[in-house]
Structures are given as C-alpha cells and as structure tokens.
Design an enzyme around this catalytic site. Structure first.
Site, short mmCIF file in Angstrom:
data_model
loop_
_atom_site.label_atom_id
_atom_site.label_comp_id
_atom_site.label_asym_id
_atom_site.label_seq_id
_atom_site.Cartn_x
_atom_site.Cartn_y
_atom_site.Cartn_z
N GLU A 8 -3.82 -17.48 -12.72
CA GLU A 8 -4.48 -17.87 -11.47
C GLU A 8 -4.96 -16.66 -10.68
OE1 GLU A 8 -5.35 -20.78 -11.30
OE2 GLU A 8 -3.97 -21.70 -12.73
N HIS A 45 -8.44 -15.85 -11.83
CA HIS A 45 -9.47 -16.63 -11.13
C HIS A 45 -9.74 -16.05 -9.74
CE1 HIS A 45 -9.81 -19.78 -14.07
NE2 HIS A 45 -8.56 -20.16 -13.96
N HIS A 79 -11.64 -12.79 -9.80
CA HIS A 79 -13.04 -13.08 -10.12
C HIS A 79 -13.78 -13.56 -8.87
CE1 HIS A 79 -15.91 -15.08 -13.31
NE2 HIS A 79 -16.56 -14.33 -12.44
#
Length: 607
Positions: free
Chosen positions: A401, A404, A407
């Site tokens: 996670e 993510h 990003h």
C-alpha cells in the site's frame, strides 16, 4: 478488548473486536489536512452545489479553443474540489460502515458527484460535433496545450461517446447503477455476523475477515477447518443475495458497454487503459500453460504437511511450523523503510511524511472496511487503510500500500491536477516493486534455514496468489460476464458451478476442492471493480522485471521514479516502455512464470 503495547495491538481476555473509540488515535489516520470537521465539508458541498448549474452557460458555445479551454479549466477545478469531498467522505465511511452520519455524508458526496457528471455531460459530445480536422487542430493548439491528453483521449474514443442528451441520461443513472456494489460492501463488511470459533489456544473468538486470514495460517488443522466452515456458513445462508448482487453488477456493465458501442464488457473496460483484449487473453493462456508448476507446488505442500490430500483450508498452512514470529507494527515499519532504501532519499522523505502525518489507519475495529487500500486525492495525503495483525503477510501489505501512496504522492507533486491521475493498468506496479524489494531485503537479513524456507514459501504463495489466483479470478469474471452478454440467467448454483470448475483446473489433483469453496466468488469484492484483477498479475510481471533491473544496476532509480512522477500524462503501456517493459510481449509474462518453477524447486530442497 485491544490494548496498545509498544506499537502493537494485543488481545485481552474477552477477544472482542474493539470499537473505534477504544483505539489509540496514534494508529488512526488524520483527516484534518482536508477538513476540520464534517460541518466544513457540508459547507463546501453546499457551495459547490450552487455552482454546478452554472455549467449550463457553456452549452452551445464550445466551438473555439478559448471557450473549450475555459470549460475544461472550470470542470477541472470543480472535479478537484469534488475529489477532496468524496475522499474525506469515503474515508470517514470506511472507518465505521455502521455509522449513519458517515453513511449520510458519503451518500451526499456521491449524489453531488452524480449531479456534476450529469450537468457537465454535454461538453464532450458537443466538442465532438466539430469536424475531425478541427479537433486535431484544437488538440495541437497552444491554447489547449495544457489539456492535450484530454483532447487526445476525446478523439481516440470518439465513436464511444453519445449525444449530449444520451450522455446526460447515463450520468444521471450512475448513482443508481452503483447499487449492487454499494450493497455488497454493506452486506460483506457492515452487516456481516460471523460465528464464534476457537483459536489455537482454545479461546473462543469472534470471527472476522481479518481474523479469518490469521486462522487460515494456524498450525492446527482443526482450527483452520472450523474457521473455513464457519465463514462459508454465512455466505451459504446468503448465497442467493450475493448471486443477485453480482448479476446486477454484470448487467450494469453489459448495459453501459452496449450503450457505448463496444463489442463486449471486457473491451469496454480495457479500452479505458488503452489495452486490447489480447493482453487479457494472453495472460490467461500463459498461466494455464504453467499450471503444472502450480500442481507441483501443491504436491510439495501436501508432502510438507504430511497429509494425503490438501484441502482448501490447508492452502496457507505454514510449511515451516517451528518458525513463528509476531511482528509489531513499529518493527514492520522499520523493516519496510530499510527495504525501500534502494529507491533513494526522495522516497525516504515520502515515508517520513507518511509516518509522522497520520496517513495510515492501522488496526481493525468493529465496522471498519475489511482488507487494505491506498486512497487519496490531489489535495490530500494518499491515505492507507490496513487491518494489521502482525503476520509476515501484513508487512508485505504495508509495503504494497505504501507503493500505491508513493506513486500517488509523486504524481501529484509533479503533474498538474489534470494529468496527475494515473491509469489503473499501471497502479499495481509500484506496489509490487515495493513487495519485491522487501522480499530481497528480508532474504539478506533472515539467514537461518527456517527463515529462508519461510521467505521462499511466502514468495511462492505471493506469486501463486497474485498471478495464478488472480488469473483464475480473471477467467471467472470473463466467463460470467459472457454468460450475461448471451442473456443467460445467473443463479447461485450456476455461479458456484462455474467457479468450482476453475478451482479444480487451477489447483489440480493434489487438492480436494471442498464444497464450500464453490461459494468463494460471493466474498470477493474485486468482482465489483470491472475487470481489475488481471492487473495484479500483469503488474506483478512488470514489477518483477523492474525490481531485478534496479537491484542489478540495469535500471536507474530516477528513470523508475520518473515513470511514477509522469502520472497520467502518457498512455500506460508507453509509461512502462520507459523502463523497458512491454506487456504486449508474451515473453514478459513467461519470464515470471519460469521463475515460479525455480522457486518451487528451492522450497522442495529446503523441506
């Protein structure tokens, strides 16, 4: 009750899932950077609601670059504010799905979003009434340079946009069409009541989604079997409801794909990422051709567990039973931070922000959404929901996670809002790169025979779960979607029969497919995400190659981070080509599948 001890949550005697108010606030996310309280959100919603009718002033005027640019900037600003409202509302909602005030706020946010989409729906069809030569000139004009990606996408998907009136009807229907997905979430997370079961110590505990994962890794086979039976007793008693919900979701997709002139639901979904259906079907073919490797692993598991047949509740049983390590959240954070050091100082600074600024909601509480995710918007931190239990899997989930969130953070800081949002097709790359870096780090640190065997087992399980299992899900989703496209009725019996056939093919002769597993489709939330699951498998393949290149010195970290920072400014397949990944080539998928075979050999030797 739960209590916090040095950054970990430990069970006390009554074994109940705690209420959120009983949790340590240090391990809950801090949403104050978005809004001070719910009243502030309500005021922002009222203000935006009063502005939405003004969008009609653009109707009939979108004929030149200046006016189109003004319309795009206006809707982009409103969209940005709406995203912030919706992010806050859904995070509050997911922290306790039972709370009526959170449900009401979430519904208001959804309704406001639907109104905005309805009132702005005329714009693209109106722009598309211009001649194609004029559209290309506008796309390349200096005035619309900031919106070049949007203009390119409008032109590319021209045949799939409808008239202004038809687009408005579709936008108005959007909220109603999401009913199956919302109802599944409420039934599966808020209204679920699972039986009480016994853990390894003989304590009677309340079963939950999070605890089920822990019990499936118990060394006691009876504990695993009883938890397995208890979980599926709930789904069995509601199986017709779950079948109706999934059918509703699939019929929604059929309606929308036909309305937009696509040949199939699959084509409609993949086109949003500029991916053709052959990428999807090639993945299925590649994985099916490597199923003998999966069978060999499961037979290794059978021999390692010293049982005649592997049952579905044995799939995650530890093969190294004497290895046991409960990892506190603080320790997990330290391990992940060290593992990501190859990504450099820029990523380290993002991790510092995540740790110190309340990005992560760590532990399970009653009513909290199950599973894990990263979610944020352009004007919020990229928050993370966890249900941390202290297992090795939980460390990898944290790393995943964070990938993510890294990003999202880098894209938001390096792109304007209009091009920051990256396509879903590349969303699983950074998350899986993080997992691979963590695996490499632990392989260097954990050097005993049992530790290395445990890590190899985890790597295989991760590979099997991400590539083989998710591809099986992708096959199921494709097959039942095609049934709906052929106007075949979906029943609980038919869905379970289709699922059981895939289970038997993917798990092979060493596994006994227990009757209960035929109902597993009923508890998978990803079947409501519109052909999302295959992206786990393609993302895993891409991430494996990227990680090897980074650690081997064949890929500059700045090039990898540059891909993340690009956000949605380029098509996803082009972004991956920046780091020498071509997912249209079967060899990219096959390289990873060959690696799986080698891992099975390693584990077999260790056992």
């Amino acid at each position: 009750m739960w209590r916090c001890t040095n950054g970990s949550m430990e069970m006390t005697d009554d074994e109940k899932i705690p209420e959120r108010k009983e949790m340590d606030e240090r391990y809950q996310w801090d949403l104050s950077p978005m809004y001070g309280d719910m009243n502030q959100v309500e005021r922002e919603m009222d203000e935006l609601s009063s502005e939405i009718p003004g969008l009609s002033s653009f109707r009939g005027t979108l004929k030149d670059a200046e006016r189109i640019a003004e319309a795009i900037r206006t809707t982009d600003d409103m969209s940005r504010r709406l995203e912030k409202i919706f992010t806050y509302a859904h995070l509050m909602h997911d922290s306790d799905l039972r709370r009526q005030d959170f449900q009401m706020l979430h519904k208001k946010a959804v309704n406001l979003l639907t109104r905005f989409e309805s009132e702005s729906s005329f714009m693209v069809p109106e722009i598309l009434q211009l001649p194609m030569d004029e559209l290309r000139r506008l796309r390349d004009s200096k005035t619309l340079r900031f919106a070049r990606v949007q203009m390119r996408e409008i032109i590319r998907r021209k045949e799939h946009f409808l008239s202004p009136e038809e687009e408005r009807l579709l936008a108005m229907a959007d909220d109603a069409l999401e009913t199956p997905s919302r109802t599944f979430t409420m039934l599966n997370d808020a209204d679920i009541t699972l039986p009480r079961v016994k853990d390894e110590a003989g304590n009677e505990i309340e079963l939950s989604h999070s605890r089920y994962g822990v019990l499936m890794r118990s060394r006691n086979r009876d504990v695993r079997k009883n938890a397995f039976s208890a979980l599926y007793s709930f789904y069995g008693s509601h199986i017709n409801t779950f079948a109706s919900l999934l059918e509703g979701e699939l019929r929604k997709r059929r309606f929308l794909s036909r309305a937009r002139n696509y040949d199939s639901c699959l084509e409609a979904s993949l086109d949003a990422d500029e991916v053709t259906t052959d990428v999807y079907t090639s993945l299925i073919s590649a994985v099916r051709s490597h199923l003998p490797s999966m069978y060999r692993y499961l037979d290794t598991r059978r021999r390692g567990l010293k049982i005649d047949k592997v049952h579905m509740y044995d799939i995650h049983a530890p093969l190294v039973p004497e290895f046991e390590r409960k990892i506190t959240y603080r320790e997990a954070w330290r391990i992940v931070r060290e593992a990501l050091e190859p990504l450099g100082n820029e990523v380290a600074s993002v991790l510092d922000k995540a740790e110190s600024s309340g990005w992560i909601d760590v532990y399970e509480n009653r009513g909290k959404r199950s599973g894990a995710y990263s979610s944020g918007c352009y004007d919020s931190p990229p928050y993370i929901l966890l249900n941390y239990e202290g297992r090795l899997d939980d460390i990898f989930t944290l790393a995943h996670e964070l990938g993510h969130s890294i990003h999202t953070y880098l894209a938001n800081r390096n792109q304007p809002h209009i091009t920051a949002d990256y396509r879903i097709f590349v969303a699983e790359v950074a998350s899986t790169v993080n997992e691979n870096l963590l695996l490499s780090h632990l392989s260097d640190k954990w050097t005993s025979k049992d530790e290395r065997a445990h890590l190899t087992e985890h790597h295989i399980d991760s590979f099997a779960g991400t590539v083989f299992r998710q591809t099986m899900f992708a096959r199921f989703e494709k097959e039942v979607s095609e049934m709906v496209e052929r106007d075949e009725p979906l029943t609980a019996e038919g869905l379970s029969g289709t699922y059981m056939e895939l289970i038997r093919e993917h798990f092979g002769p060493s596994v006994h497919a227990d009757d209960e597993i035929s109902m597993e489709w009923a508890r998978i939330p990803h079947f409501y995400y519109n052909f999302y699951v295959y992206k786990y498998a393609t993302g895993f393949s891409a991430a494996s190659a990227i990680t090897s290149a980074i650690l081997g010195g064949d890929l500059d970290v700045d090039d990898y981070l540059g891909m993340l920072k690009a956000g949605g400014s380029e098509p996803p397949l082009e972004l991956l080509r920046r780091v020498n990944i071509d997912l249209t080539e079967p060899s990219t998928l096959n390289r990873g599948l060959v690696l799986f075979d080698g891992l099975v050999n390693d584990l077999d030797g260790m056992l």
